[in-house]
Scaffold this motif. Structure first.
Motif, PDB file in Angstrom:
ATOM      1  N   VAL A 197      37.461  43.107  31.124  1.00 51.53           N
ATOM      2  CA  VAL A 197      37.196  44.267  31.975  1.00 51.53           C
ATOM      3  C   VAL A 197      36.072  45.119  31.405  1.00 51.53           C
ATOM      4  N   ARG A 198      35.813  45.014  30.095  1.00 52.48           N
ATOM      5  CA  ARG A 198      34.740  45.787  29.477  1.00 52.48           C
ATOM      6  C   ARG A 198      33.365  45.335  29.961  1.00 52.48           C
ATOM      7  N   ILE A 199      33.243  44.074  30.341  1.00 53.72           N
ATOM      8  CA  ILE A 199      31.972  43.572  30.847  1.00 53.72           C
ATOM      9  C   ILE A 199      31.656  44.195  32.196  1.00 53.72           C
ATOM     10  N   LEU A 200      32.683  44.407  32.992  1.00 52.69           N
ATOM     11  CA  LEU A 200      32.518  44.885  34.362  1.00 52.69           C
ATOM     12  C   LEU A 200      32.864  46.367  34.463  1.00 52.69           C
ATOM     13  N   ASN A 201      32.404  46.989  35.533  1.00 51.56           N
ATOM     14  CA  ASN A 201      32.868  48.334  35.843  1.00 51.56           C
ATOM     15  C   ASN A 201      33.164  48.412  37.331  1.00 51.56           C
ATOM     16  N   ALA A 202      33.787  49.497  37.729  1.00 46.56           N
ATOM     17  CA  ALA A 202      34.278  49.608  39.100  1.00 46.56           C
ATOM     18  C   ALA A 202      33.163  49.554  40.139  1.00 46.56           C
ATOM     19  N   TYR A 218      37.171  29.612  51.143  1.00 45.45           N
ATOM     20  CA  TYR A 218      37.637  28.513  50.298  1.00 45.45           C
ATOM     21  C   TYR A 218      36.537  28.005  49.357  1.00 45.45           C
ATOM     22  N   SER A 219      35.384  28.684  49.323  1.00 45.01           N
ATOM     23  CA  SER A 219      34.240  28.200  48.541  1.00 45.01           C
ATOM     24  C   SER A 219      34.419  28.475  47.049  1.00 45.01           C
ATOM     25  N   LYS A 220      33.615  27.769  46.245  1.00 48.77           N
ATOM     26  CA  LYS A 220      33.596  28.015  44.802  1.00 48.77           C
ATOM     27  C   LYS A 220      33.117  29.432  44.503  1.00 48.77           C
ATOM     28  N   PHE A 221      32.184  29.910  45.308  1.00 49.15           N
ATOM     29  CA  PHE A 221      31.703  31.273  45.123  1.00 49.15           C
ATOM     30  C   PHE A 221      32.844  32.274  45.301  1.00 49.15           C
ATOM     31  N   ALA A 222      33.679  32.064  46.325  1.00 47.01           N
ATOM     32  CA  ALA A 222      34.820  32.957  46.557  1.00 47.01           C
ATOM     33  C   ALA A 222      35.780  32.920  45.373  1.00 47.01           C
ATOM     34  N   GLU A 223      35.944  31.762  44.761  1.00 45.31           N
ATOM     35  CA  GLU A 223      36.825  31.660  43.586  1.00 45.31           C
ATOM     36  C   GLU A 223      36.324  32.548  42.454  1.00 45.31           C
ATOM     37  N   LYS A 224      35.000  32.527  42.231  1.00 43.38           N
ATOM     38  CA  LYS A 224      34.432  33.334  41.152  1.00 43.38           C
ATOM     39  C   LYS A 224      34.514  34.826  41.467  1.00 43.38           C
ATOM     40  N   ALA A 225      34.212  35.183  42.718  1.00 46.14           N
ATOM     41  CA  ALA A 225      34.246  36.597  43.097  1.00 46.14           C
ATOM     42  C   ALA A 225      35.659  37.159  43.027  1.00 46.14           C
ATOM     43  N   THR A 226      36.654  36.398  43.487  1.00 42.89           N
ATOM     44  CA  THR A 226      38.034  36.894  43.427  1.00 42.89           C
ATOM     45  C   THR A 226      38.540  36.943  41.985  1.00 42.89           C
ATOM     46  N   ALA A 227      38.059  36.040  41.150  1.00 41.03           N
ATOM     47  CA  ALA A 227      38.427  36.102  39.729  1.00 41.03           C
ATOM     48  C   ALA A 227      37.933  37.403  39.113  1.00 41.03           C
ATOM     49  N   LEU A 228      36.711  37.813  39.467  1.00 40.54           N
ATOM     50  CA  LEU A 228      36.175  39.076  38.957  1.00 40.54           C
ATOM     51  C   LEU A 228      36.956  40.277  39.493  1.00 40.54           C
ATOM     52  N   LEU A 229      37.353  40.214  40.773  1.00 42.19           N
ATOM     53  CA  LEU A 229      38.146  41.306  41.337  1.00 42.19           C
ATOM     54  C   LEU A 229      39.518  41.399  40.675  1.00 42.19           C
ATOM     55  N   GLU A 230      40.094  40.264  40.330  1.00 45.34           N
ATOM     56  CA  GLU A 230      41.380  40.302  39.621  1.00 45.34           C
ATOM     57  C   GLU A 230      41.225  40.997  38.265  1.00 45.34           C
ATOM     58  N   ILE A 231      40.119  40.695  37.565  1.00 46.94           N
ATOM     59  CA  ILE A 231      39.852  41.363  36.296  1.00 46.94           C
ATOM     60  C   ILE A 231      39.699  42.868  36.503  1.00 46.94           C
ATOM     61  N   LEU A 232      38.941  43.239  37.537  1.00 45.58           N
ATOM     62  CA  LEU A 232      38.707  44.659  37.810  1.00 45.58           C
ATOM     63  C   LEU A 232      39.990  45.383  38.205  1.00 45.58           C
ATOM     64  N   SER A 233      40.925  44.671  38.835  1.00 45.42           N
ATOM     65  CA  SER A 233      42.178  45.304  39.263  1.00 45.42           C
ATOM     66  C   SER A 233      43.064  45.697  38.086  1.00 45.42           C
ATOM     67  N   LYS A 234      42.716  45.287  36.893  1.00 40.45           N
ATOM     68  CA  LYS A 234      43.515  45.623  35.723  1.00 40.45           C
ATOM     69  C   LYS A 234      43.197  47.022  35.188  1.00 40.45           C
ATOM     70  N   SER A 235      42.155  47.648  35.724  1.00 37.25           N
ATOM     71  CA  SER A 235      41.844  49.029  35.328  1.00 37.25           C
ATOM     72  C   SER A 235      42.127  49.958  36.494  1.00 37.25           C
ATOM     73  N   GLU A 237      40.332  52.479  37.497  1.00 42.42           N
ATOM     74  CA  GLU A 237      39.107  52.681  38.274  1.00 42.42           C
ATOM     75  C   GLU A 237      38.872  51.516  39.234  1.00 42.42           C
ATOM     76  N   GLY A 238      39.153  50.299  38.759  1.00 38.34           N
ATOM     77  CA  GLY A 238      38.980  49.134  39.612  1.00 38.34           C
ATOM     78  C   GLY A 238      39.950  49.121  40.773  1.00 38.34           C
ATOM     79  N   ARG A 239      41.203  49.493  40.505  1.00 42.05           N
ATOM     80  CA  ARG A 239      42.213  49.519  41.578  1.00 42.05           C
ATOM     81  C   ARG A 239      41.859  50.558  42.642  1.00 42.05           C
ATOM     82  N   VAL A 240      41.438  51.720  42.192  1.00 43.70           N
ATOM     83  CA  VAL A 240      41.052  52.764  43.145  1.00 43.70           C
ATOM     84  C   VAL A 240      39.863  52.301  43.981  1.00 43.70           C
ATOM     85  N   ALA A 241      38.904  51.636  43.337  1.00 44.93           N
ATOM     86  CA  ALA A 241      37.723  51.153  44.064  1.00 44.93           C
ATOM     87  C   ALA A 241      38.105  50.107  45.105  1.00 44.93           C
ATOM     88  N   ILE A 242      39.069  49.235  44.782  1.00 40.18           N
ATOM     89  CA  ILE A 242      39.527  48.229  45.750  1.00 40.18           C
ATOM     90  C   ILE A 242      40.147  48.917  46.960  1.00 40.18           C
TER      91      ILE A 242
END
Length: 387
Positions: A197-202, A218-235, A237-242
């Motif tokens: 989460v330190r790499i990313l910010n909200a 169902y694309s590979k791109f969607a897999e990567k983007a949702t993986a990043l959103l899951e990481i962001l949801s752990k903070s 600030e990230g949850r509020v932004a979602i």
């Protein structure tokens, strides 16, 4: 039995001798060109260096044995002077060296590592800052290629590149955005970076959700983007932004319904993280976006991790989450949701309809998944192409 005699080679013909001689001559000429360009790059003036860097790029791109050519140029010592050119005030020099390094790094693990070892990451980060989309996106492509090598991830993750990659998510071209997402995903898997989460910010949340709205779920791109959103949801600030991003929860719900196995796992993980942080605050947000059918399907068809997460989230979404989820099978969950939807009067009919909808949806998604798998099998994955 005596030892069998070896079959003698076929006699040489004028044609085979000529062909062999031609190949030898081409090899000698190619080696001479590598040495000539390397010397020009190392010892020439600035203009000569720029021309040499451009020629190195052309030679690598045109070479039929580009893998050997990349290795030969590296062995000739071109990587350090090319990295030095990345720091040059002259923009033409920086762009020429950037393109040469990018082509030397593609499909060559050793060159990727040597380029980072030679100090390429700091000047590449400086290029990300430029208000020149062409150069900054070339730098993104180069960082993407370098980040594919595991030994490079830690150096890139700690370089301060992430905020500028997040800016590209918002303002870059389509290709620049795709490359930025892939770099951030590569860095999030760095073993030495235990707190991704330190790499990313909200600030990354909104552009990631907007990209997910536009891409195939169902694309590979969607897999990567949702993986990043899951990481962001752990903070927080990230949850509020979602929650605050228009269509944030709905987009994750759509991924749960239509995404690949990996995408759904990440999406339900993000939704669970949001709901667990404050059930009273976020439960209604998730319910009103129609998350229940997709979550019910995941309890049957998802990965082991997705199934467990879906059950946990369904338990939080129920009116009485105090019961242990192990005591609440899918039928009981459907029954509880049916009470919430239509009250106790028509609970049986509502529960039946929910289950039928879930089964129908499951069959449709299974057919889509089979079709996507057939199409994916006919296409071989491609690495970043030479620029």
């Amino acid at each position: 039995m005596g030892r069998e005699e070896e079959t003698p080679p076929p006699p040489a013909t004028p044609m085979t001798v000529a062909s062999s001689a031609t190949k030898d001559q081409e090899e000698v000429a190619w080696n001479h060109l590598v040495v000539e360009l390397s010397e020009k790059l190392i010892a020439g003036d600035l203009q000569a260096k720029i021309e040499a860097a451009r020629d190195i790029r052309k030679v690598v791109r045109k070479s039929s044995g580009s893998g050997r050519t990349r290795s030969k140029f590296a062995a000739a010592g071109v990587i350090p002077p090319l990295v030095s050119m990345l720091r040059c005030p002259n923009l033409d020099a920086r762009q020429a060296s950037l393109l040469a390094l990018l082509n030397l790094a593609v499909r060559n693990e050793r060159n990727k590592i040597n380029i980072v070892t030679a100090g390429a990451v700091p000047p590449l980060v400086e290029l990300l800052k430029l208000q020149n989309n062409g150069v900054s996106e070339l730098a993104t492509a180069a960082i993407l290629t370098l980040s594919a090598a595991a030994p490079n991830k830690s150096a890139i993750a700690s370089s301060g590149a992430a905020p500028f990659l997040v800016q590209i998510l918002s303002s870059g071209s389509v290709q620049g955005k795709v490359d930025a997402v892939t770099v951030l995903h590569n860095l999030s898997t760095c073993n030495e970076n235990s707190n991704s989460v330190r790499i990313l910010n909200a600030k990354a949340v909104s552009p990631l959700i907007n990209l997910l709205k536009e891409c195939k779920k169902y694309s590979k791109f969607a897999e990567k983007a949702t993986a990043l959103l899951e990481i962001l949801s752990k903070s927080e600030e990230g949850r509020v932004a979602i929650i605050d991003t228009d269509g944030g929860i709905l987009t994750l719900v759509e991924i749960v319904e239509d995404g690949s196995l990996l995408s759904t796992q990440h999406a339900v993980g993000a939704l669970l993280s949001v709901c667990e942080s404050c059930r009273e605050k976020y439960r209604e947000h998730i319910l009103k976006e129609g998350a229940i059918p997709g979550l019910l399907r995941l309890t049957v068809e998802g990965t082991n991790i997705a199934r467990e997460r879906a059950r946990s989230l369904l338990d939080l979404l129920r009116d009485t989450p105090q019961e242990k989820k192990s005591a609440a099978p899918s039928e009981k969950i459907v029954y509880d949701i049916a009470i919430r939807v239509n009250g106790t009067d028509n609970v049986a009919d509502t529960a039946k309809r929910l289950l039928e909808d879930m089964v129908q949806r499951s069959m449709e998604l299974s057919m889509n998944s089979i079709q996507h798998s057939h199409r994916a099998a006919s296409r071989a994955p491609a690495e970043v192409q030479s620029a």
